[in-house]
Design a protein around this motif. Structure first.
Motif, short mmCIF file in Angstrom:
data_model
loop_
_atom_site.label_atom_id
_atom_site.label_comp_id
_atom_site.label_asym_id
_atom_site.label_seq_id
_atom_site.Cartn_x
_atom_site.Cartn_y
_atom_site.Cartn_z
N UNK A 381 2.18 -11.58 -11.41
CA UNK A 381 2.64 -10.19 -11.45
C UNK A 381 1.44 -9.27 -11.25
N UNK A 382 1.73 -8.02 -10.92
CA UNK A 382 0.70 -7.00 -10.78
C UNK A 382 0.81 -6.08 -11.98
N UNK A 383 -0.17 -6.15 -12.87
CA UNK A 383 -0.11 -5.34 -14.08
C UNK A 383 -1.51 -4.92 -14.47
N UNK A 384 -1.60 -3.81 -15.18
CA UNK A 384 -2.92 -3.37 -15.64
C UNK A 384 -3.51 -4.44 -16.53
N UNK A 385 -4.74 -4.80 -16.25
CA UNK A 385 -5.41 -5.84 -17.03
C UNK A 385 -5.27 -7.23 -16.46
N UNK A 386 -4.36 -7.41 -15.48
CA UNK A 386 -4.21 -8.77 -14.94
C UNK A 386 -5.33 -9.05 -13.92
N UNK A 387 -5.59 -10.33 -13.63
CA UNK A 387 -6.70 -10.66 -12.74
C UNK A 387 -6.52 -10.02 -11.36
N UNK A 413 -10.14 -12.88 -4.90
CA UNK A 413 -10.22 -13.55 -6.20
C UNK A 413 -11.23 -12.76 -7.02
N UNK A 414 -10.80 -12.38 -8.23
CA UNK A 414 -11.62 -11.55 -9.11
C UNK A 414 -12.15 -10.32 -8.34
N UNK A 415 -11.28 -9.76 -7.51
CA UNK A 415 -11.60 -8.50 -6.85
C UNK A 415 -12.40 -8.62 -5.57
N UNK A 416 -12.71 -9.82 -5.14
CA UNK A 416 -13.62 -10.02 -4.01
C UNK A 416 -12.96 -10.95 -2.99
N UNK A 417 -13.12 -10.64 -1.69
CA UNK A 417 -12.48 -11.46 -0.65
C UNK A 417 -13.15 -12.83 -0.57
N UNK A 418 -12.32 -13.87 -0.45
CA UNK A 418 -12.83 -15.23 -0.28
C UNK A 418 -12.64 -15.68 1.18
N UNK A 419 -13.21 -16.81 1.52
CA UNK A 419 -13.02 -17.41 2.83
C UNK A 419 -11.60 -17.97 2.91
N UNK A 420 -10.81 -17.52 3.88
CA UNK A 420 -9.42 -17.98 3.96
C UNK A 420 -9.23 -19.09 5.00
N UNK A 421 -10.33 -19.66 5.47
CA UNK A 421 -10.21 -20.78 6.43
C UNK A 421 -9.96 -22.07 5.65
N UNK A 422 -8.81 -22.72 5.87
CA UNK A 422 -8.59 -23.98 5.17
C UNK A 422 -9.54 -25.06 5.67
N UNK A 423 -9.75 -26.13 4.91
CA UNK A 423 -10.70 -27.16 5.32
C UNK A 423 -10.27 -27.85 6.62
#
Ligand SMILES: Nc1ccnc(=O)[nH]1
Length: 438
Positions: A381-387, A413-423
Motif C-alpha cells: 500500500x501507499x501510506x505515510x511512513x511506509x517504505x 527501493x528505499x527512495x532510490x532507483x535500482x537497476x531494472x535489468x534482470x540477470x
C-alpha cells in the motif's frame, strides 16, 4: 527542478502521479473511472513522508513530475517455486501436461538438485523479482526425500542474505498421499518447524485426501502453523476446496489458510459453486490463482485446443469477501515454460484472462495489498511512513499500463532507483548441461 532518481536528494516530491485508490488507504476523494487517484508523494530518505492530492505539496522539496504516470507500491508474490525455477533447458516438459511436469521435475531433482544448484537458481529468481519491483515472496519447497533438507538450508541462507531487499517465506510441499507415510511426513514436519515455514501439500483425486488433510490440520493445530495448499489443480473432478472448507469449519481452525489454484471450481455447476464459495468465505480461507501456469498446464492434450482455462473464480470470490490474489507460480521449469517473476506481467495476463477490467476496481490489490496482508509484511500500500519502495510506469492510465509490454519502468527501493535489468540467462548455462542418461 529535475534530478536523477538513482542519486536523489534526501527529500523530494513525486507528482503529480497516479495510483490505484485501493492502494492508498488515506485517500478520501473521488477516483477516476479506472479507480486511479492523482497524488503528490513526498519521499524522505527511505520512507514515504506524505501523500496529498496532486499539486498540494509545494514546500517539501524538489519535484519530479513523471508526466502523471502510474505508481504502484512494493509488490508481493505469494506463490512461487524458487527451488525448481530456471531448469527448463535441461528439464523441459515433454508434453506440457501436469503429469509430464511432475515426472520431469522428479528426475531433474534426483539428478541435479545439490545445494549449489538450488542456490544459484534461487538467487537468479530473486534477482529477477527484485529488478521487477517485488519486495516479498513466498516460495514452496519440494520437501520429500533426501534433497529436502538441502533445499530448506538454501532457503534459510537466502532469507538472511536477502533480508531488507526481499522478505522471504517458505512452505513445505509434499504429495498429499505422502502425508500419511511417517517416513516422509515426520522429517517433512521437522523441516517446516525448524525453519519457521508453513505446511503445504499438493492435492489431487485420491482416496487419501481427507485423511491427508486431517493429518496436516492436526500438525498445524499442534504446532501453530499456517496452511498453504495446492488445491484441485490437476483434476477437473476435484472437490478438495469444498472438503478443505468443511474441515476448517468443523475443526474451528483459526490459523491462516491459503488455497492455491482451485482450478476445478471453474468447471462446476452454479449450485455447487455457490455452496462451495459460501463455505470458503465462512471458513476464512484466502485464495491465490496462478493464471499463467494454469493456462499452460490445464486441459493440455496433443493436437487439441484447450477448453478448460485453469483460472479460478476470482470475481465470484471477491464478491463474497474472500481474499483473492494472483501470483507467479513456476518460472521456466516443467510446470511453466516461461515467466520471470514479474508481477506486472502476472497482473496484465490475469486482467485479460479473468476479465479483471471494466471495472478495474481493486484489481491491483491482487499483487500488492492482498498478498501483503496475508503474509503479514509491510508492503503493498501507499501510506505515510511506509517504505519508499515503488514501481513507476510510463503510463497515465491502467489502459496504457496494460496495453503495452512493460518496458521503461523505474523501480525505487528505499527512495532510490535500482537497476531494472534482470540477470542474464547465460549465467546458468553451466548448470544446464543435461546428463547423458536423461
Ligand atoms: N503448479 C505446481 C504444482 C506442483 N508443483 C509445482 O511446482 N507447481
Amino acid at each position: 527542478m529535475t534530478f536523477d532518481l538513482k542519486a536523489p536528494p534526501a527529500a523530494y516530491i513525486l507528482g503529480p502521479v497516479r495510483a490505484p485508490a485501493c492502494l492508498v488507504p488515506s485517500f478520501a476523494g473521488t477516483a477516476d473511472a479506472e479507480g486511479l487517484v492523482a497524488l503528490d508523494i513526498a519521499v524522505e530518505g527511505a520512507r514515504l513522508a506524505r501523500l496529498a492530492p496532486a499539486g498540494a505539496l509545494v514546500e517539501a522539496g524538489p519535484r519530479l513530475g513523471l508526466s502523471g504516470g502510474l505508481v504502484l507500491p512494493g509488490l508481493v508474490d505469494i506463490h512461487t517455486h524458487l527451488d525448481k525455477g530456471f531448469i527448463w533447458k535441461r528439464a523441459p516438459n515433454p508434453d506440457g501436461s501436469f503429469d509430464g511436469a511432475v515426472n520431469a521435475v522428479n528426475a531433474d531433482r534426483a539428478a541435479h538438485w545439490t545445494e549449489e544448484d538450488i542456490s544459484r537458481r534461487f538467487d537468479f529468481g530473486l534477482r529477477c523479482a527484485y529488478a521487477h519491483g517485488t519486495v516479498a515472496i513466498r516460495t514452496h519447497l519440494d520437501s520429500e526425500g533426501p534433497r529436502a533438507a538441502g533445499a530448506w538450508r538454501v532457503f534459510a541462507r537466502m532469507r538472511e542474505a536477502w533480508r531488507g531487499r526481499i522478505d522471504l517465506q517458505a512452505v513445505g510441499l509434499i504429495a498429499i498421499d505422502r502425508v500419511l507415510d511417517d517416513s516422509a511426513f515426520t522429517p517433512f514436519l521437522d523441516l517446516v518447524r525448524t525453519h519457521g515455514g508453513r505446511l503445504g501439500a499438493y492435492t489431487y483425486l485420491t482416496p487419501n485426501l481427507e485423511a491427508g488433510l486431517a493429518r496436516l490440520f492436526d500438525a498445524a493445530e499442534r504446532f501453530g502453523l499456517g496452511l498453504d495448499l495446492h488445491v484441485d489443480e490437476r483434476d477437473r473432478e476435484g472437490r478438495g476446496l469444498d472438503l478443505l472448507a468443511r474441515m476448517t469449519l468443523e475443526r474451528r481452525f483459526e490459523g491462516p489458510i491459503l488455497a492455491g489454484h482451485c482450478c476445478a471450481l471453474a468447471v462446476k455447476g452454479e449450485d455447487e459453486i455457490d455452496r462451495t464459495l459460501d463455505l470458503v468465505a465462512q471458513a476464512g480461507i484466502a485464495v491465490v490463482s496462478l493464471p499463467m501456469c494454469n493456462l499452460y498446464l490445464q486441459d493440455r492434450q496433443s493436437g487439441r485446443t484447450p477448453r478448460w482455462r485453469g483460472v479460478t473464480l476470482l470475481q465470484e470470490m471477491r464478491a463474497r469477501g474472500i481474499p483473492v490474489m494472483v501470483a507467479s507460480d513456476n518460472t521456466r521449469d516443467p510446470f511453466y515454460a516461461y515467466g520471470d517473476l514479474d508481477l506486472a506481467e502476472v497482473y496484465r495476463e490475469a486482467a485479460r484472462i479473468a476479465h479483471l477490467d471494466h471495472p478495474h476496481g481493486d484489481g491491483p490489490a491482487l499483487i500488492s495489498r492482498a498478498p501483503a496482508a496475508h503474509m503479514g509484511v509491510e508492503a503493498g500500500t501507499l501510506a505515510e511512513g511506509s517504505p519508499a519502495d515503488l514501481s513507476l510506469f510510463p503510463a497515465r492510465s491502467l489502459n496504457e499500463w496494460l496495453a503495452r509490454p512493460l518496458a521503461g519502468r523505474t523501480v525505487l527501493r528505499a527512495g532510490r532507483a535500482i537497476d531494472t535489468m534482470p540477470p542474464d540467462y547465460a549465467e546458468l548455462d553451466d548448470l544446464m548441461e543435461r546428463p547423458r542418461d536423461l
